[in-house]
Design a protein around this motif. Structure first.
Motif, PDB file in Angstrom:
ATOM      1  N   ASP A  77       0.805  -1.120  -0.186  1.00 40.48           N
ATOM      2  CA  ASP A  77       0.189   0.112  -0.217  1.00 40.48           C
ATOM      3  C   ASP A  77       0.823   1.350   0.376  1.00 40.48           C
ATOM      4  O   ASP A  77       0.309   2.295  -0.676  1.00 40.48           O
ATOM      5  N   LYS A  78       2.254   1.124   0.896  1.00 35.49           N
ATOM      6  CA  LYS A  78       2.867   2.517   1.118  1.00 35.49           C
ATOM      7  C   LYS A  78       4.489   2.067   1.045  1.00 35.49           C
ATOM      8  O   LYS A  78       4.366   0.523   1.622  1.00 35.49           O
ATOM      9  N   LEU A  79       4.684   2.637   0.334  1.00 37.06           N
ATOM     10  CA  LEU A  79       6.700   3.052   0.989  1.00 37.06           C
ATOM     11  C   LEU A  79       7.304   3.987   1.458  1.00 37.06           C
ATOM     12  O   LEU A  79       6.800   5.181   0.373  1.00 37.06           O
ATOM     13  N   PRO A  80       7.594   4.216   1.797  1.00 35.46           N
ATOM     14  CA  PRO A  80       8.837   5.399   2.636  1.00 35.46           C
ATOM     15  C   PRO A  80       9.307   5.626   1.391  1.00 35.46           C
ATOM     16  O   PRO A  80      10.315   6.181   2.265  1.00 35.46           O
ATOM     17  N   LEU A  81       8.571   5.922   0.720  1.00 34.95           N
ATOM     18  CA  LEU A  81       9.906   7.257  -0.525  1.00 34.95           C
ATOM     19  C   LEU A  81      10.281   8.809  -0.085  1.00 34.95           C
ATOM     20  O   LEU A  81       8.627   9.085  -0.031  1.00 34.95           O
ATOM     21  N   LYS A  82      11.218   9.026  -0.766  1.00 27.33           N
ATOM     22  CA  LYS A  82      10.567  10.407  -0.255  1.00 27.33           C
ATOM     23  C   LYS A  82      10.229  11.277  -1.240  1.00 27.33           C
ATOM     24  O   LYS A  82      10.552  10.907  -2.511  1.00 27.33           O
ATOM     25  N   GLY A  83       9.489  12.655  -0.437  1.00 26.88           N
ATOM     26  CA  GLY A  83       9.013  13.306  -1.803  1.00 26.88           C
ATOM     27  C   GLY A  83       7.196  13.996  -1.558  1.00 26.88           C
ATOM     28  O   GLY A  83       6.959  13.796  -0.652  1.00 26.88           O
ATOM     29  N   PHE A  84       6.839  14.072  -2.626  1.00 25.35           N
ATOM     30  CA  PHE A  84       5.006  14.543  -2.018  1.00 25.35           C
ATOM     31  C   PHE A  84       4.462  13.204  -2.325  1.00 25.35           C
ATOM     32  O   PHE A  84       5.247  12.223  -3.368  1.00 25.35           O
ATOM     33  N   SER A  85       3.064  13.685  -1.240  1.00 23.12           N
ATOM     34  CA  SER A  85       2.464  11.906  -2.059  1.00 23.12           C
ATOM     35  C   SER A  85       0.937  11.908  -2.103  1.00 23.12           C
ATOM     36  O   SER A  85       0.980  12.967  -1.499  1.00 23.12           O
ATOM     37  N   TYR A  86       0.041  11.294  -2.935  1.00 22.91           N
ATOM     38  CA  TYR A  86      -1.377  11.969  -3.315  1.00 22.91           C
ATOM     39  C   TYR A  86      -1.775  10.620  -3.188  1.00 22.91           C
ATOM     40  O   TYR A  86      -1.843   9.263  -3.476  1.00 22.91           O
ATOM     41  N   PRO A  87      -3.072  10.790  -2.056  1.00 18.99           N
ATOM     42  CA  PRO A  87      -3.901   9.242  -2.371  1.00 18.99           C
ATOM     43  C   PRO A  87      -4.393   8.986  -3.666  1.00 18.99           C
ATOM     44  O   PRO A  87      -4.573  10.212  -4.395  1.00 18.99           O
ATOM     45  N   ILE A  88      -4.485   7.729  -4.064  1.00 21.48           N
ATOM     46  CA  ILE A  88      -5.446   7.262  -5.626  1.00 21.48           C
ATOM     47  C   ILE A  88      -6.859   6.917  -5.278  1.00 21.48           C
ATOM     48  O   ILE A  88      -7.349   5.908  -4.344  1.00 21.48           O
TER      49      ILE A  88
END
Length: 339
Positions: A77-88
């Protein structure tokens, strides 16, 4: 400039963004079926339907990225990547075929690099300069396994932790990370391709993490270690592609727990033993020639024109009066009268 985007099974995340592509920090949901449109707009292409999504700004219309990389990660469901994130919302299956078609249409004479690859499904599609750049890329399960046990593979430098070299699931997960490494490595040998004027497209699908979760469970140490290794590999891959394209590329990472639509393309487990098909063992896409429609119309109308010419000429010859319409008979008749 480079922009790295990611969708993590319910989230769309931008890892790195160039000045020419503007993403705004916020929690605006993005429809899953519009992800290809986001990719197209960041590259400066038009889309059929307007995208009223506040997350993407206008940016610099005169400086567009020279490459787009889309990595789809399944099983999380999620990966702790760097950057902006938006729900799908509505995470349905999608493809970048429309973006590839736009590149082919606008830059057909410059043979841009187009690479679409799903290692675990042995699906590969290469067009243009990708055929020469990535001719040594491992694309079958047997090639991927052999590649891992070569001297310069990632096994020699990657901390496996709870993952094992002797487990088939672990090896197939690691082989997908090897593909990421090899793509950047092969491209680094052809740096001039990253500096041309035609945009390039990379579309990769990774299912190894999903198989690790099914094999050990999502609460297992193996799944946690695999997730962390994948995050590190994606960040490194993003940095490498950023540098290779001189800060002028868009890289998107899509991670979905499971696609919502029942119309998702048919796949098989990467552990499934399969017999090679005789006709098309690698499930290669049909090599479509974009001059086909032009050649077809030339031949079609030429044949129609020739057929009509034959009919008209035959009709006139059939109804011709030799005494009046033929100079041969006319001269003969005059000579007879003179004699």
């Amino acid at each position: 400039s480079v922009c790295f985007l990611g969708v993590w099974g319910g989230e769309f995340s931008v890892l790195r963004s160039p000045q020419s592509v503007v993403f705004r920090d916020g929690s605006w949901p993005i429809p899953g079926e519009r992800i290809p449109d986001v990719t197209a707009l960041t590259m400066g292409f038009s889309v059929e339907e307007d995208l009223p999504w506040p997350g993407l700004g206008v940016g610099d219309l005169f400086h567009r990225p020279r490459a787009t990389v889309l990595v789809t990660v399944k099983g999380v469901d999620k990966l702790p990547l760097k950057g902006f994130s938006y729900p799908i919302e509505n995470a349905v299956p999608f493809s970048l075929d429309s973006v590839a078609n736009a590149i082919h249409t606008l830059f057909s004479e410059e043979t841009p690099v187009v690479l679409q690859l799903a290692p675990s499904e042995e699906r590969v599609y290469m067009v243009g300069k990708a055929n020469s750049v990535f001719e040594d890329l491992s694309v079958t399960l047997r090639q991927l396994r052999n590649r891992l046990f070569q001297d310069n593979s990632i096994l020699s430098s990657l901390p496996l932790n709870s993952l094992s070299r002797n487990n088939e699931v672990d090896l197939l997960f690691l082989s997908e990370l090897q593909v990421l490494h090899d793509i950047a490595s092969l491209l680094s040998r052809h740096k001039h391709l990253a500096k041309d004027h035609s945009p390039d497209l990379y579309s990769l699908e990774l299912s190894g993490l999903d198989e690790v979760g099914k094999r050990y469970g999502e609460d297992s140490q193996q799944f946690k270690d695999a997730s962390q290794i994948l995050v590190d590999s994606l960040q490194k891959f993003a940095d490498e592609m950023f540098n290779l394209y001189g800060g002028n590329a868009v890289v998107e990472v899509v991670a979905v727990k499971e696609f919502d639509s029942p119309l998702s393309r048919k796949t098989r487990s990467i552990l499934q033993s399969s017999q090679p098909e005789k006709e098309n063992p690698y499930n290669l896409a049909y090599p479509y020639n974009y001059d086909y429609s032009v050649i077809f119309n030339i031949i079609l109308w030429m044949m129609i024109g020739l057929a009509l010419a034959v009919i008209v000429i035959s009709y006139n010859l059939w109804n011709m009066d030799p005494g009046y319409d033929s100079i041969i008979y006319r001269m003969t008749n005059q000579k007879i009268r003179m004699d």
